[in-house]
Design an enzyme around this catalytic site. Structure first.
Site, PDB file in Angstrom:
ATOM      1  N   LYS A 257     -10.361 -34.909  -1.834  1.00 40.02           N
ATOM      2  CA  LYS A 257      -9.422 -35.557  -2.773  1.00 40.02           C
ATOM      3  C   LYS A 257      -9.391 -37.063  -2.520  1.00 40.02           C
ATOM      4  O   LYS A 257      -9.405 -37.859  -3.455  1.00 40.02           O
ATOM      5  CB  LYS A 257      -8.014 -34.980  -2.596  1.00 40.02           C
TER       6      LYS A 257
ATOM      7  N   HIS B  42       2.850 -40.950   5.202  1.00 41.96           N
ATOM      8  CA  HIS B  42       1.409 -40.897   5.462  1.00 41.96           C
ATOM      9  C   HIS B  42       0.889 -42.314   5.735  1.00 41.96           C
ATOM     10  O   HIS B  42       1.131 -43.244   4.959  1.00 41.96           O
ATOM     11  CB  HIS B  42       0.662 -40.359   4.233  1.00 41.96           C
TER      12      HIS B  42
ATOM     13  N   ARG C   4      -6.214 -32.217 -11.708  1.00 43.45           N
ATOM     14  CA  ARG C   4      -6.619 -33.609 -11.433  1.00 43.45           C
ATOM     15  C   ARG C   4      -8.049 -33.888 -11.901  1.00 43.45           C
ATOM     16  O   ARG C   4      -8.379 -35.011 -12.234  1.00 43.45           O
ATOM     17  CB  ARG C   4      -6.466 -33.921  -9.940  1.00 43.45           C
TER      18      ARG C   4
ATOM     19  N   CYS D 260      -1.054 -37.153  -2.335  1.00 40.12           N
ATOM     20  CA  CYS D 260      -0.007 -37.988  -1.719  1.00 40.12           C
ATOM     21  C   CYS D 260      -0.549 -39.082  -0.797  1.00 40.12           C
ATOM     22  O   CYS D 260       0.056 -40.145  -0.673  1.00 40.12           O
ATOM     23  CB  CYS D 260       0.980 -37.112  -0.968  1.00 40.12           C
TER      24      CYS D 260
ATOM     25  N   ASN E 158       5.309 -39.756   1.777  1.00 38.42           N
ATOM     26  CA  ASN E 158       4.505 -38.764   1.053  1.00 38.42           C
ATOM     27  C   ASN E 158       5.288 -37.903   0.076  1.00 38.42           C
ATOM     28  O   ASN E 158       4.764 -37.537  -0.979  1.00 38.42           O
ATOM     29  CB  ASN E 158       3.740 -37.872   2.026  1.00 38.42           C
ATOM     30  N   THR E 159       6.547 -37.560   0.375  1.00 38.61           N
ATOM     31  CA  THR E 159       7.256 -36.712  -0.604  1.00 38.61           C
ATOM     32  C   THR E 159       8.063 -37.550  -1.596  1.00 38.61           C
ATOM     33  O   THR E 159       8.561 -37.013  -2.576  1.00 38.61           O
ATOM     34  CB  THR E 159       8.175 -35.653   0.063  1.00 38.61           C
TER      35      THR E 159
ATOM     36  N   THR F  62      12.453 -24.899  -5.226  1.00 42.51           N
ATOM     37  CA  THR F  62      12.922 -24.523  -3.884  1.00 42.51           C
ATOM     38  C   THR F  62      12.038 -25.092  -2.775  1.00 42.51           C
ATOM     39  O   THR F  62      12.407 -25.028  -1.606  1.00 42.51           O
ATOM     40  CB  THR F  62      12.938 -22.984  -3.757  1.00 42.51           C
TER      41      THR F  62
HETATM   42  P1  NAP Z   1       6.172 -25.585  -0.819  1.00 40.00           P
HETATM   43  O1  NAP Z   1       7.211 -26.248   0.019  1.00 40.00           O
HETATM   44  O2  NAP Z   1       5.377 -24.497  -0.220  1.00 40.00           O
HETATM   45  O3  NAP Z   1       6.893 -25.035  -2.163  1.00 40.00           O
HETATM   46  C1  NAP Z   1       6.183 -24.247  -3.074  1.00 40.00           C
HETATM   47  C2  NAP Z   1       7.009 -23.925  -4.307  1.00 40.00           C
HETATM   48  O4  NAP Z   1       6.224 -23.087  -5.173  1.00 40.00           O
HETATM   49  C3  NAP Z   1       8.294 -23.124  -4.006  1.00 40.00           C
HETATM   50  O5  NAP Z   1       9.319 -23.516  -4.885  1.00 40.00           O
HETATM   51  C4  NAP Z   1       7.868 -21.688  -4.304  1.00 40.00           C
HETATM   52  O6  NAP Z   1       8.952 -20.837  -4.686  1.00 40.00           O
HETATM   53  C5  NAP Z   1       6.954 -21.912  -5.508  1.00 40.00           C
HETATM   54  N1  NAP Z   1       6.067 -20.765  -5.708  1.00 40.00           N
HETATM   55  C6  NAP Z   1       5.367 -20.090  -4.766  1.00 40.00           C
HETATM   56  N2  NAP Z   1       4.744 -19.023  -5.318  1.00 40.00           N
HETATM   57  C7  NAP Z   1       5.062 -19.043  -6.640  1.00 40.00           C
HETATM   58  C8  NAP Z   1       4.755 -18.188  -7.749  1.00 40.00           C
HETATM   59  N3  NAP Z   1       4.003 -17.087  -7.602  1.00 40.00           N
HETATM   60  N4  NAP Z   1       5.251 -18.492  -8.965  1.00 40.00           N
HETATM   61  C9  NAP Z   1       6.045 -19.590  -9.128  1.00 40.00           C
HETATM   62  N5  NAP Z   1       6.393 -20.415  -8.115  1.00 40.00           N
HETATM   63  C10 NAP Z   1       5.896 -20.145  -6.896  1.00 40.00           C
HETATM   64  O7  NAP Z   1       5.090 -26.644  -1.353  1.00 40.00           O
HETATM   65  P2  NAP Z   1       5.267 -28.230  -1.606  1.00 40.00           P
HETATM   66  O8  NAP Z   1       4.848 -29.005  -0.420  1.00 40.00           O
HETATM   67  O9  NAP Z   1       6.597 -28.482  -2.207  1.00 40.00           O
HETATM   68  O10 NAP Z   1       4.129 -28.492  -2.678  1.00 40.00           O
HETATM   69  C11 NAP Z   1       4.284 -28.103  -4.038  1.00 40.00           C
HETATM   70  C12 NAP Z   1       3.108 -28.632  -4.840  1.00 40.00           C
HETATM   71  O11 NAP Z   1       3.088 -30.066  -4.745  1.00 40.00           O
HETATM   72  C13 NAP Z   1       1.767 -28.145  -4.308  1.00 40.00           C
HETATM   73  O12 NAP Z   1       0.911 -27.905  -5.409  1.00 40.00           O
HETATM   74  C14 NAP Z   1       1.281 -29.310  -3.452  1.00 40.00           C
HETATM   75  O13 NAP Z   1      -0.116 -29.362  -3.379  1.00 40.00           O
HETATM   76  C15 NAP Z   1       1.840 -30.512  -4.207  1.00 40.00           C
HETATM   77  N6  NAP Z   1       2.105 -31.707  -3.391  1.00 40.00           N
HETATM   78  C16 NAP Z   1       2.804 -31.649  -2.214  1.00 40.00           C
HETATM   79  C17 NAP Z   1       3.067 -32.845  -1.518  1.00 40.00           C
HETATM   80  C18 NAP Z   1       3.841 -32.898  -0.222  1.00 40.00           C
HETATM   81  O14 NAP Z   1       3.944 -34.006   0.370  1.00 40.00           O
HETATM   82  N7  NAP Z   1       4.425 -31.801   0.272  1.00 40.00           N
HETATM   83  C19 NAP Z   1       2.621 -34.054  -2.023  1.00 40.00           C
HETATM   84  C20 NAP Z   1       1.926 -34.070  -3.228  1.00 40.00           C
HETATM   85  C21 NAP Z   1       1.687 -32.900  -3.900  1.00 40.00           C
HETATM   86  P3  NAP Z   1       9.669 -19.834  -3.609  1.00 40.00           P
HETATM   87  O15 NAP Z   1      10.560 -20.693  -2.782  1.00 40.00           O
HETATM   88  O16 NAP Z   1      10.414 -18.904  -4.491  1.00 40.00           O
HETATM   89  O17 NAP Z   1       8.574 -19.195  -2.814  1.00 40.00           O
END
Ligand code: NAP
Length: 362
Positions: free
Chosen positions: A214, A252, A117, A157, A340-341, A12
């Site tokens: 990082k 980025h 990592r 990213c 980035n995504t 999500t």
């Molecule tokens: P996000 O938009 O905040 O999404 C977080 C996800 O984690 C949601 O699906 C959320 O579910 C779930 N979650 C939260 N609490 C949880 C729990 N207790 N148990 C299981 N699932 C849970 O974050 P994001 O940007 O997509 O990033 C996700 C991961 O990818 C992170 O570790 C981040 O560091 C990494 N990342 C992000 C990017 C980027 O560009 N955004 C790039 C590289 C890596 P709900 O919707 O139900 O709360």
């Protein structure tokens, strides 16, 4: 060919949504399961993402009605899929445990999270650079008595905008000793809802928690070598990073200055451009479905790359560089950019999984 069944953990969220969008019609993988926090569990995917679907394409119909599972109930999910992409936002220790639990339950984990990592027997992969680190998977499985499962991660990213151009030069014998890197990172990098709009609009925030560490440390592992069942970091390269959050939605940017180790054998600017333009690696050779045609795209225009104009190059998987010139303090400087995504998160994760599949790990 029958498609592999894929589960998305964190489906999500910002990265999870990108996975869903990118995997629609993927030739090898099919999203059959979506999982997130207990808050979303039990809802249809379309309900769980109501009002927060951030992609420009609609939710694929094959995913709309899937019932979201709780990503923490590993046994339920592991038995239903061939592997998972992990993009959950949780405390690091919890992510470390969760991802290893999937691996123990015979489910390979291709992760976007930073938690593993630094783990010595977990590869942190950019397929164009350190594909040889796949060899550590067998060690990880032996160490931890996993039969089919394992954990593989991708790096932060922002690295993607500059690390492949740096690697391409090193591979031709031009060892880099120092780098100063200033990143301008998009708001989607903070997930959704991310940085409040009143903090970011008309503004730049010169701090992103943990990001400079990082940027400085992860290249050492990527450039590292496997010895005695561990990935040993290459600590010969010193990096100083400044990471800034800027009011750009996706993409980025990194402004980079490099110093070469051997003062008597430095590449000319023309030679660097030639190396970048000709650089090609395993994803291109194997013609992986998500591989960019050119691993590095050089844009000659004097005011490029720019996020809005260049982030979608090669379906968002391209790394675009430009503004290569001499540096008055180090040797050369340039600007790098990647989505980035896509390249930096979900697209990079999918490319990792494609390499794993091509090499027989999935
Ligand atoms: P996000 O938009 O905040 O999404 C977080 C996800 O984690 C949601 O699906 C959320 O579910 C779930 N979650 C939260 N609490 C949880 C729990 N207790 N148990 C299981 N699932 C849970 O974050 P994001 O940007 O997509 O990033 C996700 C991961 O990818 C992170 O570790 C981040 O560091 C990494 N990342 C992000 C990017 C980027 O560009 N955004 C790039 C590289 C890596 P709900 O919707 O139900 O709360």
């Amino acid at each position: 060919m029958e498609k592999l069944k894929v589960g998305i953990l964190g489906a999500t969220g910002m990265v999870g949504q990108r996975y869903i969008a990118l995997l629609e019609n993927h030739p090898w993988f099919e999203v059959t399961l979506v999982a997130a926090s207990p808050r979303s569990a039990g809802k249809k995917y379309s309900e769980a993402t109501l009002g927060r679907w951030q992609m420009v394409t609609p939710i694929p119909t094959s995913v709309c009605d899937l019932i979201v599972k709780d990503a923490n109930i590993v046994e339920d999910i592991a038995s239903e899929v061939d592997f998972v992409f992990s993009a959950v936002e949780l405390e690091k220790e919890l992510i470390r445990e969760l991802e290893m639990k999937y691996a123990r339950n015979n489910t390979p984990v291709v992760s976007n999270c930073s938690a593993h990592r630094g783990t010595e027997d977990v590869p942190m992969l950019i397929p164009e650079i350190n594909h040889s680190h796949l060899d550590i998977i067998q060690v990880q499985q032996e160490n931890r008595k996993f039969t089919k499962g394992f954990v593989l991660v991708k790096p932060n990213c922002s690295l993607q905008s500059y690390i492949t151009p740096m690697y391409a030069l090193q591979q031709k014998g031009y060892k880099i000793s120092k780098a100063i890197i200033t990143t301008l990172q998009a708001s989607s990098g903070a997930g959704h809802p991310g940085v409040p709009s009143l903090d970011l609009l008309d503004n730049i925030v010169p701090f992103i928690g943990g990001e400079e560490e990082k940027s400085e440390n992860e290249p050492q592992k990527i450039f590292g070598t496997i010895k005695n069942g561990k990935i040993i970091n290459d600590t010969s390269i010193k990096i100083s990073a400044h990471c800034n959050r800027v009011p750009v939605v996706d993409g980025h940017t990194a402004c980079v200055s490099l110093e070469f180790e051997d003062k008597d054998n430095k590449p000319s600017l023309d030679e660097i451009k030639k190396i970048w333009k000709e650089f090609s690696s395993v994803p291109q050779e194997l013609d992986l479905p998500s591989a960019p045609r050119c691993a590095i795209i050089y844009n000659e225009e004097q005011n490029r790359p720019q996020p809005r104009k260049d982030r979608d190059n090669d379906k968002g998987m391209g790394v675009t560089v430009g503004r290569l010139r001499e540096c008055n303090v180090f040797d050369v400087r340039f600007v790098g950019l990647s989505h980035n995504t896509i390249r930096g998160a979900a697209g990079g994760g999918i490319l990792n999984a494609e390499l794993l599949k091509a090499k027989g790990f999935l």
